[in-house]
Design a protein around this motif. Structure first.
Motif, short mmCIF file in Angstrom:
data_model
loop_
_atom_site.label_atom_id
_atom_site.label_comp_id
_atom_site.label_asym_id
_atom_site.label_seq_id
_atom_site.Cartn_x
_atom_site.Cartn_y
_atom_site.Cartn_z
N UNK A 178 23.89 4.39 11.87
CA UNK A 178 24.01 3.70 13.16
C UNK A 178 23.60 4.58 14.34
N UNK A 179 23.43 5.87 14.07
CA UNK A 179 23.07 6.82 15.13
C UNK A 179 21.90 7.67 14.63
N UNK A 180 20.66 7.15 14.79
CA UNK A 180 19.49 7.80 14.18
C UNK A 180 19.33 9.28 14.56
N UNK A 181 19.83 9.68 15.69
CA UNK A 181 19.68 11.07 16.11
C UNK A 181 20.45 12.05 15.25
N UNK A 182 21.29 11.54 14.35
CA UNK A 182 22.09 12.43 13.49
C UNK A 182 21.34 12.85 12.24
N UNK A 183 20.14 12.30 12.00
CA UNK A 183 19.35 12.74 10.87
C UNK A 183 19.50 11.86 9.64
N UNK A 184 19.33 12.47 8.47
CA UNK A 184 19.32 11.75 7.20
C UNK A 184 20.73 11.45 6.73
N UNK A 185 20.93 10.24 6.20
CA UNK A 185 22.24 9.85 5.68
C UNK A 185 22.43 10.46 4.30
N UNK A 186 22.83 11.72 4.27
CA UNK A 186 22.99 12.46 3.02
C UNK A 186 24.44 12.66 2.63
N UNK A 187 25.37 11.97 3.34
CA UNK A 187 26.79 12.07 3.02
C UNK A 187 27.47 13.32 3.53
N UNK A 188 26.75 14.14 4.27
CA UNK A 188 27.30 15.40 4.77
C UNK A 188 27.67 15.24 6.25
N UNK A 189 28.87 15.68 6.62
CA UNK A 189 29.30 15.65 8.02
C UNK A 189 29.04 17.03 8.63
N UNK A 190 27.85 17.18 9.20
CA UNK A 190 27.51 18.42 9.87
C UNK A 190 28.04 18.47 11.29
N UNK A 191 27.72 19.53 12.05
CA UNK A 191 28.28 19.69 13.41
C UNK A 191 28.00 18.49 14.32
N UNK A 192 26.74 18.00 14.31
CA UNK A 192 26.41 16.89 15.20
C UNK A 192 27.13 15.61 14.77
N UNK A 193 27.19 15.37 13.46
CA UNK A 193 27.86 14.17 12.96
C UNK A 193 29.36 14.22 13.26
N UNK A 194 29.98 15.37 13.05
CA UNK A 194 31.42 15.50 13.33
C UNK A 194 31.71 15.31 14.81
N UNK A 195 30.83 15.86 15.64
CA UNK A 195 31.03 15.72 17.09
C UNK A 195 30.91 14.26 17.50
N UNK A 196 29.94 13.53 16.91
CA UNK A 196 29.76 12.13 17.24
C UNK A 196 30.97 11.31 16.80
N UNK A 197 31.46 11.57 15.59
CA UNK A 197 32.62 10.84 15.09
C UNK A 197 33.84 11.11 15.96
N UNK A 198 34.03 12.38 16.35
CA UNK A 198 35.16 12.73 17.21
C UNK A 198 35.07 12.03 18.55
N UNK A 199 33.84 11.96 19.11
CA UNK A 199 33.66 11.29 20.41
C UNK A 199 33.95 9.80 20.31
N UNK A 200 33.47 9.17 19.22
CA UNK A 200 33.74 7.74 19.03
C UNK A 200 35.24 7.48 18.88
N UNK A 201 35.90 8.36 18.14
CA UNK A 201 37.35 8.18 17.94
C UNK A 201 38.12 8.38 19.22
N UNK A 202 37.63 9.24 20.09
CA UNK A 202 38.33 9.52 21.35
C UNK A 202 38.30 8.34 22.28
#
Length: 517
Positions: free
Chosen positions: A492-516
């Motif tokens: 849902x957020x193309x800027x996060x890269x490939x959907x490889x099942x890994x929560x890297x720094x950018x993905x974790x930051x995005x998830x944290x921001x959405x949850x906030x």
């Protein structure tokens, strides 16, 4: 002659052809809440009011839909055979989409459902409802007055709720009441809606500030106690408590809070000559307030603006206290509104509820529990808190000054951790400990999280995913459900890269921001 249609209201649910009702002359208005978030169908009109008001959150206004003309009865009240007339006794009825039940409010808020909790309605909603009441005063002569007591839900439910009118009282009543006041009914809506503010706003719209009122109220000032108010009013504390069932602890009243006085009370003027009530005087010798609506807007000036600026400065702002409501004052007001979303849109206006909240926060800056930080606090502890908030996804500048941004971040964290409630902008000992623990988990755990891992950081990731709609057990184990949810966020957020099942720094930051959010 009765004006039968409210200007601007649509009539897409017009039920008058199916249920013509009885002819009547409006003498009173009844406020209901729908306890829902969408347009009701009212069983095809069999249970409909005259008007329904639905919030348009984007436009910050109420949208009105009319179902019956005002000179014919509606059908939203119980009308038992052989008793007293309810629907047909001149009652203009309006249903407010939203809830008056605090439990429903909490449940909807936890699920992110946008709604109005009418006891804490935003200023714009009160403004538009008051405009409807003012129109009824001007066109159909419904007085801008009403009962002294509006019981909070669920205490307002039932025949013995302490506010239900007798048949004789109902027959002689003129003005505005709630469903909770109507005889032969057991409903408790609209709870403890801010009726004093509504009447004040409606009177300001009509210029009817000198209309006598049967309701006596006082707005709590900084440092006031119930004992002091009772002494000034010439009544007992117990009689005040009886008139204010919403006060559960007589030792805890806050500046800006409206208190209803018993009928036998004398008008109370707070220190400094503040008007005794937001609804106007209750004694003909008491001067009417210069601004009965209680709203301050850009361009205003005077002592009230100066007091507001002083209060804002106690919350960490640095305004020039000149009594002029300029751009900086409006920005400071908006910062408070953003930190407390229940106040509505950040439109630069300090409405009655916004002013009450600012006064309450400012008054509490020196009375926090040991170990608490709040607006106006400064120093190394504040810097540490800001650093921790940034680490867990609530970015704030590390200034050492507990200002509006820090207040908003702390409130956002509290709302996602209901056990820390209320979201009053204060980081008490428990809140600080929870934030520190969360920050420690983030900083001491791996930056990249992968399938097969087990750690507190994975558990935190799962909690955040739950908050944004991905339901899963928070086990701390990075299994298939967590992997699928992470991939969904990445897609849902193309800027996060490939959907490889890994929560890297950018993905974790995005998830944290959405949850906030």
């Amino acid at each position: 002659m009765t004006d039968t249609l409210y200007p601007g209201a649509d009539r897409s649910q017009w039920f008058a052809e199916h249920y013509p009702g009885s002819y009547m002359t409006p003498t009173r208005g009844i406020l209901h809440t729908t306890e829902g978030t969408g347009w009701p169908d009212y069983s095809g009109g069999a249970e409909a009011p005259h008007v329904t008001a639905k919030p348009d959150f984007g436009a910050r206004r109420l949208v009105f839909r009319q179902h019956f003309p005002f000179d014919h009865s509606a059908r939203a009240l119980v009308n038992a055979a052989g008793g007293v007339e309810t629907n047909t006794n001149g009652a203009v009825q309006i249903e407010l989409i939203g809830t008056c039940d605090p439990r429903t409010h909490q449940a909807w808020a936890s699920r992110g459902i946008q709604h109005i909790f009418w006891p804490e309605a935003p200023d714009w909603a009160l403004r538009d409802l008051a405009a409807f009441m003012a129109w009824q005063r001007q066109h159909n002569n419904i007085p801008l007055d009403g009962p002294a007591r509006w019981a909070p839900y669920p205490a307002s439910y039932g025949a013995g709720n302490g506010v239900r009118m007798s048949f004789a009282t109902w027959n002689s009543f003129r003005g505005w009441a709630g469903h909770q006041h109507v005889p032969e009914n057991d409903h408790g809506d609209p709870g403890n809606i801010p009726f004093a503010t509504l009447i004040s706003l409606a009177r300001a719209a009509t210029g009817d500030t000198a209309q006598p009122s049967t309701v006596k109220r006082v707005v709590v000032w900084a440092g006031a106690t119930l004992s002091a108010i009772a002494l000034l009013a010439g009544v007992s504390v117990s009689s005040i408590l009886k008139s204010n069932p919403q006060i559960t602890n007589p030792n805890e009243i806050k500046p800006g809070q409206t208190i209803t006085l018993p009928e036998e009370a004398k008008p109370v003027t707070p220190p400094g000559g503040t008007p005794p009530s937001p609804t106007g005087p209750t004694d003909p010798e008491t001067p009417a307030p210069s601004n009965p609506s209680g709203a301050l807007t850009p361009g205003a000036s005077g002592a009230e603006v100066r007091e507001l600026q002083q209060q804002l400065n106690r919350l960490g702002n640095h305004l020039v206290v000149d009594g002029i409501y300029g751009r900086e004052t409006a920005a400071a007001v908006n910062s408070v509104i953003r930190a407390h979303p229940e106040l509505g849109a950040a439109d630069g206006i300090a409405g009655p509820r916004t002013r009450a909240r600012i006064a309450s926060l400012a008054a509490n800056t020196g009375t926090r529990p040991v170990g608490a930080l709040g607006p106006g606090s400064r120093g190394a502890e504040v810097s540490t808190l800001q650093r921790q908030l940034t680490a867990i996804g609530y970015p704030v500048p590390e200034t050492g000054n507990y200002g509006p941004q820090t207040t908003a971040a702390v409130n956002a964290f509290i709302r996602l951790n209901p056990s820390l409630a209320p979201a009053d902008g204060i980081a008490g000992p428990q809140t600080r400990a929870r934030i520190a623990s969360a920050a420690s988990a983030v900083t001491t755990q791996p930056v990249v999280l992968k399938p097969g891992m087990r750690s507190p950081a994975v558990k935190q990731l799962q909690q955040q995913l739950n908050r944004i709609g991905y339901k899963m057990p928070t086990t701390g184990y990075y299994g298939p459900m967590t992997t699928a949810a992470v991939n969904s966020v990445i897609r849902k957020n193309p800027g996060l890269g490939r959907a490889d099942g890994i929560a890297g720094p950018l993905t974790r930051k995005k998830i944290a921001a959405l949850a906030a959010r």
